[in-house]
Design a protein around this motif. Structure first.
Motif, PDB file in Angstrom:
ATOM      1  N   PHE A 269      -2.689  -7.376 -10.199  1.00 33.79           N
ATOM      2  CA  PHE A 269      -2.644  -5.912 -10.182  1.00 33.79           C
ATOM      3  C   PHE A 269      -2.204  -5.332 -11.531  1.00 33.79           C
ATOM      4  O   PHE A 269      -1.795  -4.175 -11.611  1.00 33.79           O
TER       5      PHE A 269
ATOM      6  N   GLU B 207      -4.289  -2.211 -12.601  1.00 37.03           N
ATOM      7  CA  GLU B 207      -3.931  -0.999 -11.853  1.00 37.03           C
ATOM      8  C   GLU B 207      -2.649  -0.380 -12.391  1.00 37.03           C
ATOM      9  O   GLU B 207      -2.527   0.845 -12.502  1.00 37.03           O
ATOM     10  N   LEU B 208      -1.700  -1.228 -12.735  1.00 36.27           N
ATOM     11  CA  LEU B 208      -0.431  -0.736 -13.247  1.00 36.27           C
ATOM     12  C   LEU B 208      -0.564  -0.215 -14.673  1.00 36.27           C
ATOM     13  O   LEU B 208       0.051   0.785 -15.048  1.00 36.27           O
TER      14      LEU B 208
ATOM     15  N   HIS C 175       4.588   4.183  -5.267  1.00 31.56           N
ATOM     16  CA  HIS C 175       3.962   5.342  -4.620  1.00 31.56           C
ATOM     17  C   HIS C 175       5.030   6.361  -4.217  1.00 31.56           C
ATOM     18  O   HIS C 175       4.841   7.573  -4.376  1.00 31.56           O
TER      19      HIS C 175
ATOM     20  N   SER D  78       0.833  -1.204   0.000  1.00 30.80           N
ATOM     21  CA  SER D  78       0.000   0.000   0.000  1.00 30.80           C
ATOM     22  C   SER D  78       0.867   1.253   0.000  1.00 30.80           C
ATOM     23  O   SER D  78       2.093   1.205   0.075  1.00 30.80           O
TER      24      SER D  78
ATOM     25  N   GLU E 290      -3.181   1.079 -16.108  1.00 32.17           N
ATOM     26  CA  GLU E 290      -4.056   2.246 -16.244  1.00 32.17           C
ATOM     27  C   GLU E 290      -3.724   3.373 -15.270  1.00 32.17           C
ATOM     28  O   GLU E 290      -4.271   4.469 -15.386  1.00 32.17           O
ATOM     29  N   GLY E 291      -2.850   3.127 -14.325  1.00 25.49           N
ATOM     30  CA  GLY E 291      -2.568   4.108 -13.281  1.00 25.49           C
ATOM     31  C   GLY E 291      -1.501   5.107 -13.674  1.00 25.49           C
ATOM     32  O   GLY E 291      -1.095   5.195 -14.851  1.00 25.49           O
TER      33      GLY E 291
ATOM     34  N   LEU F  15       4.952  -2.196  -5.508  1.00 30.79           N
ATOM     35  CA  LEU F  15       3.766  -1.350  -5.511  1.00 30.79           C
ATOM     36  C   LEU F  15       3.894  -0.217  -4.499  1.00 30.79           C
ATOM     37  O   LEU F  15       3.512   0.920  -4.768  1.00 30.79           O
TER      38      LEU F  15
END
Length: 319
Positions: free
Chosen positions: A153, A156-157, A130, A60, A159-160, A126
């Motif tokens: 994931f 998420e990767l 951040h 996170s 499209e993030g 991940l």
């Protein structure tokens, strides 16, 4: 000497099936307080029922301490920890976890961070992504997995905010990572990080050496105990003089516990937490942990009882 951890209770607030084999668990403090601060690449030890405990990377955002997230892969030959997490832990379950420790931090001296992940090895990256969002240091992530359904994931990767920095390599689609070509493109101050299955880690280390990349610029992490390989040897507990036989395929800590020769704290049993670090009095050991630095391993002063083995026929330790 041996590391100590503060343990605290958490409640599972969300469980997500990320792939057929991987679940993401969201954890928050049972007392409602913020979680302890951590940096990208950190892990925690999760204690479960029946004396089970495993180390898991925090995935996170280190800037959000309202919760932690961990990813757990259901291992085919699980010692019980991953099976417990997958089969028994649900929203509302309570677990005991340790304060975070980081053996896989981003090197602040790196000119560029080149991250290589295989399967569940994506998790420590991940949290690091951040951290890298707002920094000035260039970075890129190379993520390999067997087939689209096993790319935890991935969406998420893709499209993030890091989409332009991530490359995907999918075995079933014949998209393979060419380590030699990747390493040939690196500059002298670039650093390489790898987490995933042992064959991937070994390949990265070997190919980096061939490419002339300094050992200090290659960082790796694998939360899986090295097999207890090597022949049998005699273990002597220095304080009592008691001698034990550590058979082939057995760990030192198993030999001690089998006959209740001493009480040893060991949270992870995978060579990452440092709680079973013990002084070497006589003999030399083969180190398979990730806790000690290369210099500490070479000094032959201490060992991790959960994964280390004697190099010779006899080893005396401070127990």
């Amino acid at each position: 000497m041996a590391n100590t951890y503060e343990m605290f209770s958490v409640r599972v607030t969300a469980v997500e099936q990320a792939t057929p084999q991987i679940k993401r668990f969201t954890l928050a403090r049972a007392d409602g307080l913020p979680m302890p601060a951590f940096t990208g690449g950190s892990h925690v030890i999760v204690k479960m029922a029946d004396g089970l405990s495993n180390a898991y990377s925090l995935m996170s955002d280190p800037r959000d301490l309202s919760h932690y997230q961990i990813g757990v892969r259901l291992e085919e030959q699980s010692k019980g920890g991953s099976a417990f997490m997958h089969q028994q832990v649900k929203v509302g379950s309570e677990l005991t976890i340790s304060t975070p420790n980081n053996l896989f931090a981003l090197d602040p001296k790196a000119g560029r961070h080149v991250m290589i992940a295989g399967g569940i090895g994506i998790t420590p990256f991940l949290s690091q992504l951040h951290e890298l969002e707002t920094g000035a240091v260039p970075y890129e992530l190379h993520y390999a997995f067997r087939s689209p359904e096993h790319g935890a994931f991935h969406a998420e990767l893709a499209e993030g905010p890091h989409a332009g920095k991530v490359r995907f390599y999918i075995d079933s689609e014949e998209r393979r990572l060419d380590l030699a070509a990747l390493f040939a493109s690196l500059e002298a101050n670039d650093h390489v990080y790898v987490c995933g299955p042992k064959p991937l880690i070994d390949a990265v280390i070997e190919d980096a050496k061939k490419a002339g990349i300094a050992d200090a610029h290659v960082h790796f992490e694998q939360f899986a105990a090295a097999p207890a390989s090597g022949g049998a040897f005699t273990l002597v507990l220095g304080r009592s003089g008691r001698e034990l036989r550590v058979e082939e395929g057995m760990t030192i800590i198993q030999a001690i516990e089998n006959v209740k020769a001493a009480t040893v704290d060991c949270l992870c049993r995978e060579g990452v937490c440092g709680t079973c670090e013990t002084r070497i009095l006589e003999g030399e050991v083969e180190h398979f942990d990730q806790y000690l630095s290369d210099e500490e391993k070479a000094s032959q002063q201490t060992l991790m009882l959960c994964v280390s083995r004697a190099r010779g026929e006899r080893l005396v330790i401070d127990l």
